[in-house]
Enzyme design. Structure first.
Site, PDB file in Angstrom:
ATOM      1  N   HIS A 204      -5.201  44.907  24.657  1.00 25.07           N
ATOM      2  CA  HIS A 204      -3.956  44.995  23.879  1.00 25.07           C
ATOM      3  C   HIS A 204      -3.378  46.409  23.755  1.00 25.07           C
ATOM      4  CE1 HIS A 204      -5.301  46.431  19.777  1.00 25.07           C
ATOM      5  NE2 HIS A 204      -6.475  46.118  20.286  1.00 25.07           N
ATOM      6  N   CYS A 328      -6.942  51.290  12.030  1.00 23.43           N
ATOM      7  CA  CYS A 328      -8.147  50.796  11.384  1.00 23.43           C
ATOM      8  C   CYS A 328      -8.380  51.446  10.032  1.00 23.43           C
ATOM      9  CB  CYS A 328      -9.357  51.064  12.272  1.00 23.43           C
ATOM     10  SG  CYS A 328      -8.925  51.099  13.996  1.00 23.43           S
TER      11      CYS A 328
HETATM   12  C1  LIG Z   1      -8.036  50.408  19.636  1.00 22.12           C
HETATM   13  C2  LIG Z   1      -9.240  51.203  19.946  1.00 22.12           C
HETATM   14  C3  LIG Z   1     -10.523  50.598  19.979  1.00 22.12           C
HETATM   15  C4  LIG Z   1     -10.743  49.164  19.604  1.00 22.12           C
HETATM   16  O1  LIG Z   1     -10.266  48.261  20.559  1.00 22.12           O
HETATM   17  P1  LIG Z   1     -10.063  46.735  20.126  1.00 22.12           P
HETATM   18  O2  LIG Z   1      -9.740  46.036  21.400  1.00 22.12           O
HETATM   19  O3  LIG Z   1      -8.939  46.724  19.132  1.00 22.12           O
HETATM   20  O4  LIG Z   1     -11.354  46.276  19.528  1.00 22.12           O
HETATM   21  C5  LIG Z   1     -11.602  51.381  20.318  1.00 22.12           C
HETATM   22  N1  LIG Z   1     -11.457  52.678  20.624  1.00 22.12           N
HETATM   23  C6  LIG Z   1     -10.260  53.293  20.618  1.00 22.12           C
HETATM   24  C7  LIG Z   1     -10.159  54.728  20.972  1.00 22.12           C
HETATM   25  C8  LIG Z   1      -9.114  52.574  20.266  1.00 22.12           C
HETATM   26  O5  LIG Z   1      -7.939  53.197  20.231  1.00 22.12           O
END
Ligand SMILES: *Cc1c(COP(=O)(O)O)cnc(C)c1O
Length: 381
Positions: A204, A328
């Site tokens: 995503h 987050c």
């Molecule tokens: C968004 C993100 C994640 C988490 O990915 P998800 O697919 O949302 O679980 C992990 N590491 C970084 C650096 C991110 O930007």
């Protein structure tokens, strides 16, 4: 609902699904719905789609198809890379080295390992967010099983010198993992040029679907399986495959790879335009992170004397969507661990806003936001 007037500047949190990706995914929900493990034609066709997606992802990162394992996203890939190596019996008494500015998917995993008695070191970073090479060399003196340093930071945009770090890790007998969720699709990501054994990506963040990602595992790397059950993902990650999601990730990876140069040029140009106007027109503003080794879309800025969440609320009221740091930590009152690690005070951290530019961003949207920023700052001062 989003209206035409809204300006989305939070591409590091998530991206809209590409229309071609959606189109590629659709048949796998209700037409080719067979289980890839089934042997009749519906199953075989689903299997082919999964294999095809695996090849596309592998090509996009310079890997072999057999080195790509599908997961539920970046967080799972991070968890698996770290736990899958560190919880192996031969690594019990070895160290895990990471940095203070990792995503929580790494940091919270590290904290759990520490509770289980594993020796974890969190490397400091300098004021631009670069991991200190000498500190890494020093920490590697203790027997280390794994080093995990992110390719680029999601809050401040700094792109780390991964090839240097992985080389010294290998010289000391350690494996190397990088979280490339922010860089994949934005700048070149090649597992061999980076010299990594493990690498995480997410759907995503690259105009693909949510809830799907991949972990690259270099051939021969000793890593435990993550979900026990069936033999899916060559016995390493059980559970019936998220076929539409995997197809979407494959398509999104292929598209992202094909337009990488164009994307990087355009988004970098817009970013630099945004940054230079902020610096010249808003005296209380200060940019966070490296200006030379930076994600194309990242504009992290501290507005001295302005409360960040108030700023975000005012922007939201005007239809501008940005974030305080990472998606987050939004809603949490703790100051960002990344901003404090680069030497910002808690107060400065609370005065920070992250804008992230993406594929659909237009120059007039940036102009509009600059105007709003000036208005809001005058109002709040
Ligand atoms: C968004 C993100 C994640 C988490 O990915 P998800 O697919 O949302 O679980 C992990 N590491 C970084 C650096 C991110 O930007």
């Amino acid at each position: 609902m989003l209206t035409a007037k809204n300006v989305y500047l939070d591409y590091a949190a998530t991206t809209p699904l590409d229309a071609a990706v959606l189109e590629a995914m659709l048949p796998y929900f209700n037409v080719v719905y067979g289980n890839p493990s089934s042997i009749y034609s519906y199953g075989r066709e689903a299997r082919r789609a999964v294999d095809d997606a695996r090849r596309r992802v592998a090509t996009a990162i310079g890997a072999e198809a057999g080195e790509v394992f599908f997961t539920s996203g970046g967080s799972e890939s991070d968890n698996w890379a770290v736990k899958g190596v560190m919880l192996r019996e031969e690594n019990q008494d070895k160290r895990f080295i990471t940095s203070q500015i990792e995503h929580h998917a790494i940091l919270h995993t590290a904290a759990r390992l520490e509770k289980q008695g594993i020796d974890v070191v969190y490397l400091p970073v300098d004021e631009e967010g670069f991991v200190q090479y000498d500190a890494l060399v020093n920490c590697l003196r203790e027997k280390t099983a794994l080093v995990s340093i992110m390719h680029a930071n999601n809050e401040i945009g700094t792109v780390e010198h991964i090839a240097e770090y992985s080389q010294i890790a290998h010289q000391n007998g350690a494996l190397f993992h990088t979280d490339a969720v922010q860089t994949f699709g934005s700048i070149p990501v090649d597992v061999n040029k980076l010299g990594v054994d493990l690498l995480s990506i997410s759907g995503h963040k690259i105009y693909g679907p949510k809830g799907v990602g991949a972990l690259y595992v270099r051939k021969g790397t000793l890593i435990d399986s993550f979900i026990d059950g069936g033999a899916q993902e060559r016995g390493k990650r059980a559970g019936t495959e998220n076929v539409p999601g995997i197809v979407g990730l494959g398509k999104a990876a292929e598209i992202a790879c094909g337009r990488l140069g164009v994307f990087e040029d355009r988004v970098t140009r817009y970013r630099d335009y945004f940054i230079s106007r902020i610096c010249s027109e808003i005296p209380c503003a200060r940019i966070n992170g490296s200006l030379s080794s930076r994600l194309p879309g990242n504009v992290s800025v501290t507005f001295e004397g302005i409360d960040g969440s108030t700023m975000l609320m005012k922007l939201d009221q005007k239809g501008v969507f940005a974030s305080s740091g990472s998606a987050c930590t939004a809603g949490s009152l703790d100051p960002s661990h990344v901003l404090t690690a680069i030497g910002r005070t808690e107060k400065e951290a609370s005065q920070t806003v992250r804008f992230t530019i993406g594929l659909l961003t237009e120059l007039d949207e940036i102009d509009h936001v600059l105007e709003l920023l000036r208005e809001i700052i005058t109002e709040l001062k």
